[in-house]
Design a protein around this motif. Structure first.
Motif, mmCIF file in Angstrom:
data_model
loop_
_atom_site.group_PDB
_atom_site.id
_atom_site.type_symbol
_atom_site.label_atom_id
_atom_site.label_comp_id
_atom_site.label_asym_id
_atom_site.label_seq_id
_atom_site.Cartn_x
_atom_site.Cartn_y
_atom_site.Cartn_z
ATOM 1 N N GLY A 41 0.832 -1.191 -0.105
ATOM 2 C CA GLY A 41 -0.158 -0.154 -0.121
ATOM 3 C C GLY A 41 0.915 1.373 -0.008
ATOM 4 N N PHE A 42 0.167 2.414 0.345
ATOM 5 C CA PHE A 42 0.667 3.683 0.041
ATOM 6 C C PHE A 42 0.967 4.337 1.687
ATOM 7 C CE2 PHE A 42 -2.091 3.281 -3.492
ATOM 8 C CZ PHE A 42 -1.133 4.047 -4.336
ATOM 9 N N TYR A 43 2.338 4.746 1.461
ATOM 10 C CA TYR A 43 2.826 5.369 2.527
ATOM 11 C C TYR A 43 3.314 6.892 2.323
ATOM 12 C CZ TYR A 43 4.126 0.502 3.865
ATOM 13 O OH TYR A 43 3.955 -0.843 4.101
ATOM 14 N N THR A 44 3.370 7.742 3.205
ATOM 15 C CA THR A 44 4.097 8.864 3.148
ATOM 16 C C THR A 44 5.597 9.006 3.918
ATOM 17 O OG1 THR A 44 2.778 9.981 5.011
ATOM 18 C CG2 THR A 44 2.267 10.449 2.843
ATOM 19 N N THR A 45 6.563 9.507 3.207
ATOM 20 C CA THR A 45 7.752 9.670 3.730
ATOM 21 C C THR A 45 7.976 10.680 5.159
ATOM 22 O OG1 THR A 45 8.857 11.147 2.102
ATOM 23 C CG2 THR A 45 8.948 8.693 1.657
ATOM 24 N N GLY A 46 8.810 10.177 6.128
ATOM 25 C CA GLY A 46 8.706 11.148 7.005
ATOM 26 C C GLY A 46 10.043 11.728 7.135
ATOM 27 N N GLU A 47 10.583 11.712 8.637
ATOM 28 C CA GLU A 47 12.031 12.482 8.909
ATOM 29 C C GLU A 47 13.000 11.468 8.898
ATOM 30 O OE1 GLU A 47 10.008 11.189 12.946
ATOM 31 O OE2 GLU A 47 9.425 11.651 10.959
ATOM 32 N N THR A 48 14.074 11.649 8.775
ATOM 33 C CA THR A 48 15.351 11.135 8.816
ATOM 34 C C THR A 48 15.895 10.970 10.040
ATOM 35 O OG1 THR A 48 16.872 12.852 8.250
ATOM 36 C CG2 THR A 48 16.159 11.543 6.160
ATOM 37 N N TYR A 49 16.718 9.907 10.448
ATOM 38 C CA TYR A 49 17.392 9.679 11.690
ATOM 39 C C TYR A 49 18.353 8.704 11.397
ATOM 40 C CZ TYR A 49 15.265 5.161 12.153
ATOM 41 O OH TYR A 49 14.870 3.775 11.971
ATOM 42 N N PHE A 50 19.315 8.503 12.377
ATOM 43 C CA PHE A 50 20.325 7.733 12.363
ATOM 44 C C PHE A 50 19.993 6.615 13.420
ATOM 45 C CE2 PHE A 50 22.356 11.336 10.284
ATOM 46 C CZ PHE A 50 23.062 10.967 9.470
ATOM 47 N N GLY A 51 20.107 5.452 12.831
ATOM 48 C CA GLY A 51 19.859 4.239 13.764
ATOM 49 C C GLY A 51 20.907 3.152 13.569
ATOM 50 N N LYS A 52 20.624 1.946 13.675
ATOM 51 C CA LYS A 52 21.833 0.903 13.633
ATOM 52 C C LYS A 52 22.122 0.707 12.346
ATOM 53 C CE LYS A 52 18.437 -2.763 13.392
ATOM 54 N NZ LYS A 52 17.800 -4.295 14.076
ATOM 55 N N HIS A 53 21.425 1.238 11.434
ATOM 56 C CA HIS A 53 21.822 1.059 9.783
ATOM 57 C C HIS A 53 22.201 2.475 9.382
ATOM 58 C CE1 HIS A 53 20.027 -3.026 9.467
ATOM 59 N NE2 HIS A 53 18.945 -2.746 9.966
ATOM 60 N N GLY A 54 22.509 3.325 10.305
ATOM 61 C CA GLY A 54 22.944 4.574 9.911
ATOM 62 C C GLY A 54 21.657 5.693 9.444
ATOM 63 N N LEU A 55 21.888 6.228 8.341
ATOM 64 C CA LEU A 55 20.993 7.236 7.685
ATOM 65 C C LEU A 55 19.638 6.292 7.395
ATOM 66 C CD1 LEU A 55 19.924 10.199 7.068
ATOM 67 C CD2 LEU A 55 20.718 9.510 4.942
ATOM 68 N N SER A 56 18.474 6.486 8.197
ATOM 69 C CA SER A 56 17.061 5.822 7.829
ATOM 70 C C SER A 56 16.067 6.987 7.528
ATOM 71 C CB SER A 56 16.946 4.795 9.003
ATOM 72 O OG SER A 56 17.990 3.856 8.971
ATOM 73 N N LEU A 57 15.035 6.316 7.063
ATOM 74 C CA LEU A 57 13.914 7.128 6.673
ATOM 75 C C LEU A 57 12.403 6.868 7.328
ATOM 76 C CD1 LEU A 57 12.533 9.760 5.283
ATOM 77 C CD2 LEU A 57 12.487 8.288 3.294
ATOM 78 N N LYS A 58 11.878 7.206 8.215
ATOM 79 C CA LYS A 58 10.665 6.942 8.969
ATOM 80 C C LYS A 58 9.519 6.985 7.599
ATOM 81 C CE LYS A 58 11.919 7.701 13.583
ATOM 82 N NZ LYS A 58 11.473 8.236 14.814
ATOM 83 N N LEU A 59 8.625 6.018 7.907
ATOM 84 C CA LEU A 59 7.455 6.043 6.952
ATOM 85 C C LEU A 59 6.104 5.773 7.747
ATOM 86 C CD1 LEU A 59 8.540 2.982 4.670
ATOM 87 C CD2 LEU A 59 8.645 5.447 4.067
#
Length: 235
Positions: free
Chosen positions: A138-156
């Motif tokens: 389905g459909f998502y909107t992209t949110g904010e970025t953050y740095f986690g265990k995989h480095g730069l990541s993007l919330k959905l």
């Protein structure tokens, strides 16, 4: 100035213009709108600058654009960037596209992982449940970025109740991963799998995340009958 895209821009902006209120038969108006939308999407598809990449399947693209227009009209999507993931395809294939709908150009086309419980080479099972380790359609909107265990990541943020609405609480995000690098195909025959995240190659994560972050549309497609029944955005 490049005039090639002027008709597309006119169609794009006209799609959000207020609808005329007159005495036209509602059934006829509905049919006309459907035909107009289908024609508009077909025009966009046939005018895509592939940028030396393969095009997504027409049916997948059509559904992605239908939901994009709906979310854009509601103000939920703000950027004219569309990310399309086609989980009907093998994980050995480049099944993720990032498309700029202003220039009408494919910016990226790459492999992308699905959840470990969704399948091996092919994704066949999907879930919105916590700890399912499955992908959600389905459909998502992209949110904010953050740095986690995989480095730069993007919330959905999932936009479809019961289908992907638990994406943020499940920590389903776009991130890079070693197991999503194409080189792994040589050793195991299919791409590595995630806990439900659309994981992408490390080499592309910075460019892709920076391009799609901040209220763009991401669509994960599969020709699943249960999704068709539940979804309100592609009905």
């Amino acid at each position: 100035m490049n005039y090639r895209f002027l008709p597309l821009l006119l169609l794009f902006f006209m799609s959000f213009a207020p609808k005329s209120t007159n005495n036209t038969d509602p059934k006829l108006l509905a049919n006309t709108n459907t035909v107009s939308l289908a024609a508009k999407i077909e025009l966009v598809y046939n005018s895509l600058d592939a940028n030396d990449f393969a095009l997504p399947q027409m049916e997948c693209f059509k559904r992605a654009m239908t939901g994009f227009y709906s979310l854009k009209q509601k103000g939920i999507v703000e950027k004219d960037i569309l990310t399309v993931i086609d989980f009907s395809m093998s994980s050995t294939k480049k099944r993720m596209w990032v498309i700029d709908l202003v220039s009408n150009k494919i910016l990226f086309n790459t492999v992308v992982s699905h959840g470990m419980k969704s399948g091996s080479e092919f994704a066949t099972s999907f879930s919105n449940e916590m700890n399912s380790n499955k992908s959600s359609l389905g459909f998502y909107t992209t949110g904010e970025t953050y740095f986690g265990k995989h480095g730069l990541s993007l919330k959905l943020d999932g936009q479809e109740r019961g289908i992907n609405s638990n994406a943020r609480s499940r920590a389903v995000v776009v991130h890079g991963a070693d197991y999503a690098n194409p080189s792994i195909l040589k050793s195991q025959g299919y791409l590595g799998r995630s806990q439900g995240c659309p994981a992408i190659p490390e080499a592309l994560k910075e460019q892709i995340i920076q391009t799609i972050k901040g209220k763009s549309c991401l669509f994960i497609y599969h020709p699943s009958g249960s999704y068709d029944i539940a979804s309100k955005l592609v009905a």
